[in-house]
Design a protein around this motif. Sequence first.
Motif, short mmCIF file in Angstrom:
data_model
loop_
_atom_site.label_atom_id
_atom_site.label_comp_id
_atom_site.label_asym_id
_atom_site.label_seq_id
_atom_site.Cartn_x
_atom_site.Cartn_y
_atom_site.Cartn_z
N ASN A 245 0.83 -1.21 0.00
CA ASN A 245 0.00 0.00 0.00
C ASN A 245 0.86 1.26 0.00
OD1 ASN A 245 -2.34 -1.49 -0.05
ND2 ASN A 245 -2.77 -1.29 2.14
N ASN A 246 2.00 1.19 0.68
CA ASN A 246 2.91 2.34 0.71
C ASN A 246 3.47 2.63 -0.68
OD1 ASN A 246 6.07 3.22 1.09
ND2 ASN A 246 4.73 4.25 2.56
N GLU A 247 3.84 1.57 -1.41
CA GLU A 247 4.36 1.74 -2.77
C GLU A 247 3.28 2.27 -3.70
OE1 GLU A 247 7.82 -1.63 -3.24
OE2 GLU A 247 5.74 -2.31 -3.08
N ILE A 248 2.05 1.78 -3.53
CA ILE A 248 0.92 2.27 -4.34
C ILE A 248 0.70 3.75 -4.08
CG2 ILE A 248 -1.57 2.09 -4.73
CD1 ILE A 248 0.09 -0.24 -5.83
N ASP A 249 0.75 4.15 -2.81
CA ASP A 249 0.60 5.57 -2.47
C ASP A 249 1.66 6.41 -3.17
OD1 ASP A 249 -1.55 5.08 -0.83
OD2 ASP A 249 -0.39 5.08 1.04
N GLN A 250 2.90 5.91 -3.20
CA GLN A 250 3.98 6.66 -3.84
C GLN A 250 3.77 6.80 -5.35
OE1 GLN A 250 8.11 5.75 -2.56
NE2 GLN A 250 7.16 4.35 -1.09
N ILE A 251 3.35 5.70 -6.00
CA ILE A 251 3.12 5.73 -7.45
C ILE A 251 2.07 6.76 -7.80
CG2 ILE A 251 2.18 4.41 -9.40
CD1 ILE A 251 3.48 1.89 -8.07
N PHE A 252 0.96 6.75 -7.07
CA PHE A 252 -0.13 7.66 -7.40
C PHE A 252 0.18 9.10 -6.96
CE2 PHE A 252 -2.42 3.75 -8.13
CZ PHE A 252 -3.22 4.09 -9.22
N LEU A 253 0.97 9.26 -5.91
CA LEU A 253 1.39 10.61 -5.51
C LEU A 253 2.26 11.23 -6.60
CD1 LEU A 253 1.64 12.95 -3.53
CD2 LEU A 253 3.51 11.72 -2.40
N LEU A 254 3.20 10.44 -7.13
CA LEU A 254 4.06 10.94 -8.20
C LEU A 254 3.24 11.31 -9.43
CD1 LEU A 254 7.06 8.49 -7.77
CD2 LEU A 254 7.20 10.97 -7.65
N ARG A 255 2.26 10.46 -9.76
CA ARG A 255 1.40 10.78 -10.91
C ARG A 255 0.60 12.06 -10.65
NH1 ARG A 255 -2.16 6.52 -13.84
NH2 ARG A 255 -2.58 8.47 -14.91
N LYS A 256 0.08 12.19 -9.43
CA LYS A 256 -0.69 13.40 -9.11
C LYS A 256 0.18 14.64 -9.24
CE LYS A 256 -3.32 15.65 -5.43
NZ LYS A 256 -3.78 15.57 -4.02
N VAL A 257 1.42 14.56 -8.75
CA VAL A 257 2.32 15.72 -8.81
C VAL A 257 2.58 16.13 -10.25
CG1 VAL A 257 4.70 16.47 -8.39
CG2 VAL A 257 3.42 15.29 -6.59
N ILE A 258 2.99 15.17 -11.11
CA ILE A 258 3.36 15.56 -12.46
C ILE A 258 2.14 15.93 -13.31
CG2 ILE A 258 5.52 14.27 -12.44
CD1 ILE A 258 4.24 12.11 -14.11
N GLU A 259 0.99 15.29 -13.07
CA GLU A 259 -0.19 15.64 -13.86
C GLU A 259 -0.78 16.98 -13.42
OE1 GLU A 259 -2.92 12.59 -15.16
OE2 GLU A 259 -1.50 11.02 -14.61
N SER A 260 -0.64 17.31 -12.14
CA SER A 260 -1.11 18.62 -11.66
C SER A 260 -0.28 19.74 -12.24
CB SER A 260 -1.06 18.67 -10.13
OG SER A 260 -1.92 17.71 -9.55
N GLU A 261 1.02 19.49 -12.38
CA GLU A 261 1.93 20.54 -12.85
C GLU A 261 1.78 20.87 -14.33
OE1 GLU A 261 4.01 22.57 -11.23
OE2 GLU A 261 3.22 21.74 -9.37
N ILE A 262 1.14 20.01 -15.11
CA ILE A 262 0.99 20.31 -16.54
C ILE A 262 -0.32 21.02 -16.86
CG2 ILE A 262 2.40 18.32 -17.20
CD1 ILE A 262 -0.25 16.98 -18.18
N ILE A 263 -1.16 21.27 -15.85
CA ILE A 263 -2.49 21.83 -16.13
C ILE A 263 -2.41 23.19 -16.81
CG2 ILE A 263 -4.64 22.66 -15.11
CD1 ILE A 263 -4.38 20.44 -13.01
N GLU A 264 -1.57 24.09 -16.30
CA GLU A 264 -1.51 25.44 -16.90
C GLU A 264 -1.06 25.40 -18.36
OE1 GLU A 264 0.42 28.45 -14.65
OE2 GLU A 264 -0.85 28.15 -12.88
N PRO A 265 0.07 24.74 -18.70
CA PRO A 265 0.44 24.68 -20.12
C PRO A 265 -0.57 23.89 -20.95
CG PRO A 265 1.91 23.29 -18.80
CD PRO A 265 1.12 24.13 -17.85
N LEU A 266 -1.22 22.94 -20.33
CA LEU A 266 -2.26 22.18 -21.02
C LEU A 266 -3.41 23.09 -21.42
CD1 LEU A 266 -3.36 19.41 -21.91
CD2 LEU A 266 -4.09 19.03 -19.56
#
Length: 223
Positions: free
Chosen positions: A81-102
């Motif tokens: 569960n800890n590894e799953i949390d990390q995978i999805f946290l990383l995805r959330k971080v990078i996908e959130s950061e592309i919203i403005e240029p998107l």
Amino acid sequence: MRNFQLEDIKTKTLKDMIYKNLKDVILSNNFPSEEYVTEQNLADQLDVSRTPLREAMMDLVNEELIEFKPRKGYKVRKYSNNEIDQIFLLRKVIESEIIEPLLQNFTPEKSEMLKDITLRQEKCMETEDGYAFMNLDKEFHRQMFLISGYNIFLKSYDVFHNLTILIGSQVIQKKGRKKEVIQEHNDIIEGLEKGEKQLVLHAITHHLERTKDMYTDVQTKNK
């Protein structure tokens, strides 16, 4: 400019073909996950020698899709569960950061392209092709990175999404989840069309958290 030596491009090697075949099997949730399968057993099933098979399997081990134990063999890698949390946290971080240029690069043509992906997902839902559905999920998110122009972020995303396909292939079998994913993708498109950053952020966050929570539930029930 001085010419330099290049070898002729070769056709796919046997190792490459074994790798693709087995990766498709793994990501479509059809590779053993509860017990180990031996190298000899795999070689016999595929009717190949063990050397190219071993090379292909090591690539899949390095991608963390399967695990290997000497004298036991291979099985699908499980994540805590800890590894799953990390995978999805990383995805959330990078996908959130592309919203403005998107949002800056979003056009009606880009909107239609994303809508076409969701329509193809609907067809996969009708035919119950979960693996094709998950690949279209990957394509939807990849297109967001391509539209934003964040190509280095895309490389990181590609690594993580192989793992989320592995995770999602188990979750997507749950009744109603495919329909939810399509709606979540449409919510992202709606936010982009309206040009509202908070709507897009909420839609992306909900989509990722819902997938993560459902996987955690599946893992808990399987223990």
